[in-house]
Scaffold this active site. Structure first.
Site, PDB file in Angstrom:
ATOM      1  N   SER A 139      29.020  33.610 -35.051  1.00  0.00           N
ATOM      2  CA  SER A 139      29.763  34.688 -34.545  1.00  0.00           C
ATOM      3  C   SER A 139      30.185  35.455 -35.477  1.00  0.00           C
ATOM      4  CB  SER A 139      30.737  34.158 -33.488  1.00  0.00           C
ATOM      5  OG  SER A 139      31.527  35.327 -33.075  1.00  0.00           O
ATOM      6  N   TYR A 152      37.320  28.539 -31.948  1.00  0.00           N
ATOM      7  CA  TYR A 152      36.210  29.017 -31.742  1.00  0.00           C
ATOM      8  C   TYR A 152      35.639  29.699 -33.124  1.00  0.00           C
ATOM      9  CZ  TYR A 152      32.472  32.188 -30.362  1.00  0.00           C
ATOM     10  OH  TYR A 152      30.986  32.821 -30.190  1.00  0.00           O
TER      11      TYR A 152
HETATM   12  P1  NDP Z   1      26.418  31.857 -22.265  1.00  0.00           P
HETATM   13  O1  NDP Z   1      27.559  31.187 -21.947  1.00  0.00           O
HETATM   14  O2  NDP Z   1      25.904  33.038 -21.496  1.00  0.00           O
HETATM   15  O3  NDP Z   1      25.444  30.567 -22.666  1.00  0.00           O
HETATM   16  C1  NDP Z   1      25.782  29.413 -23.304  1.00  0.00           C
HETATM   17  C2  NDP Z   1      24.687  28.615 -23.333  1.00  0.00           C
HETATM   18  O4  NDP Z   1      25.114  27.278 -24.096  1.00  0.00           O
HETATM   19  C3  NDP Z   1      23.859  28.159 -22.188  1.00  0.00           C
HETATM   20  O5  NDP Z   1      22.381  28.214 -22.094  1.00  0.00           O
HETATM   21  C4  NDP Z   1      24.647  26.681 -21.927  1.00  0.00           C
HETATM   22  O6  NDP Z   1      23.616  25.832 -21.158  1.00  0.00           O
HETATM   23  C5  NDP Z   1      24.918  26.230 -23.552  1.00  0.00           C
HETATM   24  N1  NDP Z   1      25.571  25.002 -23.385  1.00  0.00           N
HETATM   25  C6  NDP Z   1      27.015  25.335 -23.490  1.00  0.00           C
HETATM   26  N2  NDP Z   1      27.532  24.073 -23.701  1.00  0.00           N
HETATM   27  C7  NDP Z   1      26.583  23.021 -23.949  1.00  0.00           C
HETATM   28  C8  NDP Z   1      26.416  21.742 -24.132  1.00  0.00           C
HETATM   29  N3  NDP Z   1      27.305  20.904 -24.116  1.00  0.00           N
HETATM   30  N4  NDP Z   1      25.175  21.206 -24.191  1.00  0.00           N
HETATM   31  C9  NDP Z   1      24.088  22.203 -24.285  1.00  0.00           C
HETATM   32  N5  NDP Z   1      24.086  23.317 -23.837  1.00  0.00           N
HETATM   33  C10 NDP Z   1      25.288  23.828 -23.893  1.00  0.00           C
HETATM   34  O7  NDP Z   1      26.925  32.416 -23.908  1.00  0.00           O
HETATM   35  P2  NDP Z   1      25.951  33.450 -24.844  1.00  0.00           P
HETATM   36  O8  NDP Z   1      24.522  33.590 -24.344  1.00  0.00           O
HETATM   37  O9  NDP Z   1      26.904  34.649 -24.790  1.00  0.00           O
HETATM   38  O10 NDP Z   1      26.051  32.666 -26.064  1.00  0.00           O
HETATM   39  C11 NDP Z   1      25.320  32.029 -26.695  1.00  0.00           C
HETATM   40  C12 NDP Z   1      25.648  31.563 -28.121  1.00  0.00           C
HETATM   41  O11 NDP Z   1      26.007  32.958 -28.999  1.00  0.00           O
HETATM   42  C13 NDP Z   1      26.894  30.788 -28.466  1.00  0.00           C
HETATM   43  O12 NDP Z   1      26.619  29.922 -29.351  1.00  0.00           O
HETATM   44  C14 NDP Z   1      27.953  31.953 -28.583  1.00  0.00           C
HETATM   45  O13 NDP Z   1      29.050  31.334 -29.239  1.00  0.00           O
HETATM   46  C15 NDP Z   1      27.238  32.699 -29.481  1.00  0.00           C
HETATM   47  N6  NDP Z   1      27.690  34.175 -29.463  1.00  0.00           N
HETATM   48  C16 NDP Z   1      27.902  35.025 -28.441  1.00  0.00           C
HETATM   49  C17 NDP Z   1      28.511  36.380 -28.217  1.00  0.00           C
HETATM   50  C18 NDP Z   1      28.913  36.965 -27.123  1.00  0.00           C
HETATM   51  O14 NDP Z   1      29.368  38.193 -27.040  1.00  0.00           O
HETATM   52  N7  NDP Z   1      28.185  36.544 -26.030  1.00  0.00           N
HETATM   53  C19 NDP Z   1      29.192  36.725 -29.717  1.00  0.00           C
HETATM   54  C20 NDP Z   1      28.713  35.908 -30.757  1.00  0.00           C
HETATM   55  C21 NDP Z   1      28.025  34.712 -30.775  1.00  0.00           C
HETATM   56  P3  NDP Z   1      23.851  25.305 -19.496  1.00  0.00           P
HETATM   57  O15 NDP Z   1      24.367  26.736 -18.833  1.00  0.00           O
HETATM   58  O16 NDP Z   1      22.655  24.978 -19.332  1.00  0.00           O
HETATM   59  O17 NDP Z   1      25.094  24.386 -19.571  1.00  0.00           O
END
Ligand code: NDP
Length: 243
Positions: A139, A152
């Site tokens: 991030s 985070y």
């Molecule tokens: P979402 O909350 O939309 O999605 C998160 C994803 O991570 C889901 O598919 C969820 O799976 C999965 N997940 C969470 N915890 C677990 C776990 N314990 N085991 C397996 N899977 C898990 O987030 P984003 O799409 O926004 O984020 C995706 C990535 O991008 C993250 O790493 C985030 O930190 C990073 N990011 C996001 C930004 C943003 O502004 N959105 C900016 C910078 C980085 P499920 O729903 O099936 O539990």
């Protein structure tokens, strides 16, 4: 032969957009889900109905046993693994004085240990193949730090260190390791921000808006598939914020 990818956290947001993008490009795609099994299976139905190869695997990335099993299931389905995308992650905004030991451990286990387990497991497969590419999702806060997101930011900075070190370790085996460090992207992760906060973030961004999941998916695909001489790097799709 079609290439194959495994996306950890492919059920929603950036991970789901990445899965769709790789599928559109002709990849055989495996995604993992933790809680969003229904969304993952709907995506599978849509892609397989259009002739794509797509499997879904339940996996909590905080468990190394489940991560190892997900890698094994993808290799057994596709015969090899060309790319692994470590996207699963959680976020939480709190003052450091309000972050409990449990909050801290959960953040570390999900965002950093999960990436470590997947990289370790993928390395075994890819070193044997003498080929492969890993893209970790960090991030912009892992580069700059964010107030009220100390835990985070620490995990996301850790991912950058892990990426750079592993790129050096696996380069001689023709395995590349890079990461993306997105700016603010329109997903459920930011659903707690009100319209005013999102507008402020857009105003602070030179391109004048927050990013889309597809824009991050394209950066991930570039690093995984096209960037043949690029390893150990951090690409930040962030609308022009200087980091
Ligand atoms: P979402 O909350 O939309 O999605 C998160 C994803 O991570 C889901 O598919 C969820 O799976 C999965 N997940 C969470 N915890 C677990 C776990 N314990 N085991 C397996 N899977 C898990 O987030 P984003 O799409 O926004 O984020 C995706 C990535 O991008 C993250 O790493 C985030 O930190 C990073 N990011 C996001 C930004 C943003 O502004 N959105 C900016 C910078 C980085 P499920 O729903 O099936 O539990």
């Amino acid at each position: 032969m079609a290439k194959s990818v495994l996306i950890f956290g492919g059920s929603r947001g950036i991970g789901a957009a990445t899965a769709l993008y790789f599928a559109e490009k002709g990849y055989k795609v495996a995604i993992t889900y933790n809680n969003s099994g229904y969304a993952a299976k709907i995506m599978q139905q849509n892609i397989t109905a259009n002739g794509g190869e797509f499997i879904v695997i339940p996996c909590d990335v905080t468990s190394s046993v489940q991560v190892d099993s997900a890698i094994k299931q993808a290799v057994s389905a596709f015969g090899r693994l060309d790319a692994v995308i470590n996207n699963a992650g959680i976020a939480e905004q709190k003052l450091i004085t309000d972050v409990t030991d449990t909050d801290w451990q959960k953040m570390l286990n999900t965002n950093l240990s999960g990436v470590f387990y997947a990289c370790r497991s993928a390395a075994k497969v890819m070193v044997n193949q003498k080929n492969g590419s890993i893209v970790n999702v960090s991030s912009i806060w892992g580069i700059t730090g964010a107030s009220c997101e100390v835990a985070y930011s620490a995990t996301k900075a850790g991912i950058i260190g892990l990426t750079k070190a592993l790129a050096k370790e696996l380069g001689p085996s023709n395995v590349r390791v890079n990461c993306v460090a997105p700016g603010v992207i329109d997903t459920e992760m930011n659903s707690n921000l009100d319209i005013g906060a999102l507008a402020d973030l857009a105003d602070e961004t030179p391109l004048g808006r927050i990013g889309t999941t597809e824009e991050v998916a394209k950066a991930i695909y570039y690093l995984a598939n096209d960037a043949d001489f690029i390893t150990g790097q951090v690409l930040s799709p962030n609308g022009g914020i200087v980091v």
